[in-house]
Design a protein around this motif. Structure first.
Motif, mmCIF file in Angstrom:
data_model
loop_
_atom_site.group_PDB
_atom_site.id
_atom_site.type_symbol
_atom_site.label_atom_id
_atom_site.label_comp_id
_atom_site.label_asym_id
_atom_site.label_seq_id
_atom_site.Cartn_x
_atom_site.Cartn_y
_atom_site.Cartn_z
ATOM 1 N N TYR A 37 27.590 62.876 64.567
ATOM 2 C CA TYR A 37 28.380 61.832 65.331
ATOM 3 C C TYR A 37 28.394 60.782 64.296
ATOM 4 O O TYR A 37 27.561 60.918 63.744
ATOM 5 N N ARG A 38 29.545 59.758 64.591
ATOM 6 C CA ARG A 38 29.370 58.578 63.781
ATOM 7 C C ARG A 38 29.767 57.357 64.854
ATOM 8 O O ARG A 38 30.365 57.639 65.645
ATOM 9 N N GLN A 39 29.388 56.342 64.392
ATOM 10 C CA GLN A 39 29.698 54.846 65.101
ATOM 11 C C GLN A 39 29.997 53.847 64.153
ATOM 12 O O GLN A 39 28.868 53.498 63.276
ATOM 13 N N ALA A 40 31.014 53.277 64.130
ATOM 14 C CA ALA A 40 31.521 52.189 63.145
ATOM 15 C C ALA A 40 31.146 50.900 64.186
ATOM 16 O O ALA A 40 31.269 51.111 65.493
ATOM 17 N N PRO A 41 31.113 49.780 63.384
ATOM 18 C CA PRO A 41 30.944 48.702 64.082
ATOM 19 C C PRO A 41 32.080 48.249 65.123
ATOM 20 O O PRO A 41 33.342 48.346 64.749
ATOM 21 N N GLY A 42 31.649 47.920 66.552
ATOM 22 C CA GLY A 42 32.717 47.582 67.311
ATOM 23 C C GLY A 42 33.250 48.690 68.046
ATOM 24 O O GLY A 42 34.280 48.444 68.768
ATOM 25 N N LYS A 43 33.029 50.111 67.618
ATOM 26 C CA LYS A 43 33.733 51.255 67.954
ATOM 27 C C LYS A 43 32.599 52.001 68.741
ATOM 28 O O LYS A 43 31.548 52.103 68.853
ATOM 29 N N LEU A 85 36.009 60.438 50.415
ATOM 30 C CA LEU A 85 35.834 59.665 51.571
ATOM 31 C C LEU A 85 36.609 58.355 51.417
ATOM 32 O O LEU A 85 37.186 57.977 50.402
ATOM 33 N N LYS A 86 36.826 57.848 52.534
ATOM 34 C CA LYS A 86 37.795 56.652 52.979
ATOM 35 C C LYS A 86 36.893 55.723 53.438
ATOM 36 O O LYS A 86 35.860 55.631 54.260
ATOM 37 N N PRO A 87 37.634 54.398 53.359
ATOM 38 C CA PRO A 87 36.930 53.385 53.942
ATOM 39 C C PRO A 87 36.669 53.459 55.518
ATOM 40 O O PRO A 87 35.589 52.738 55.958
ATOM 41 N N GLU A 88 37.577 53.973 56.280
ATOM 42 C CA GLU A 88 37.377 54.151 57.552
ATOM 43 C C GLU A 88 36.284 55.067 58.219
ATOM 44 O O GLU A 88 35.950 55.370 59.030
#
Length: 117
Positions: A37-43, A85-88
């Motif tokens: 899994y992954r978790q980006a800031p605020g998401k 890889l992308k910034p997102e």
């Protein structure tokens, strides 16, 4: 119980590659499911990829054809190869396992991936 330790995160430029590893404290040979899994800031935390049973894989649409999940039972380790890889893709990446169907997940501590020029 299973302890999981991730490694391989870091800073990479757009278009680059990284390989994440997730080492387990016990044999993964008979584990029901494992993945990332992954978790980006605020998401919210989102599923990236999973392996079910002996090799059925699933990927999030956003990473399909760029990421590859794999496992090495001899090393009790799971991998996530990330290409193009992308910034997102920037996020904290967590590995998990479920030892049996319907059982609780066990999580690693997370590893930061940052994609930026």
């Amino acid at each position: 119980q299973v302890q999981l330790v991730e490694s391989g995160g870091g800073l990479v430029q757009p278009g680059g590659s990284l390989r994440l590893s997730c080492a387990a404290s016990r044999s993964i040979f008979s584990i029901y499911a494992m993945g990332w899994y992954r978790q980006a800031p605020g998401k919210a935390r989102e599923l990236v990829a999973t392996i079910i049973n002996v090799g059925s894989t699933n990927y999030a649409t956003s990473v399909k054809d760029r990421f590859t999940i794999s496992r090495n039972d001899a090393k009790d380790t799971m991998y996530l190869q990330m290409n193009s890889l992308k910034p997102e893709d920037t996020a904290v990446y967590y590995c998990y396992v479920r030892t049996v169907a319907g059982g609780p997940p066990y999580w690693g501590q997370g590893t930061q991936v940052t994609v930026s020029s």
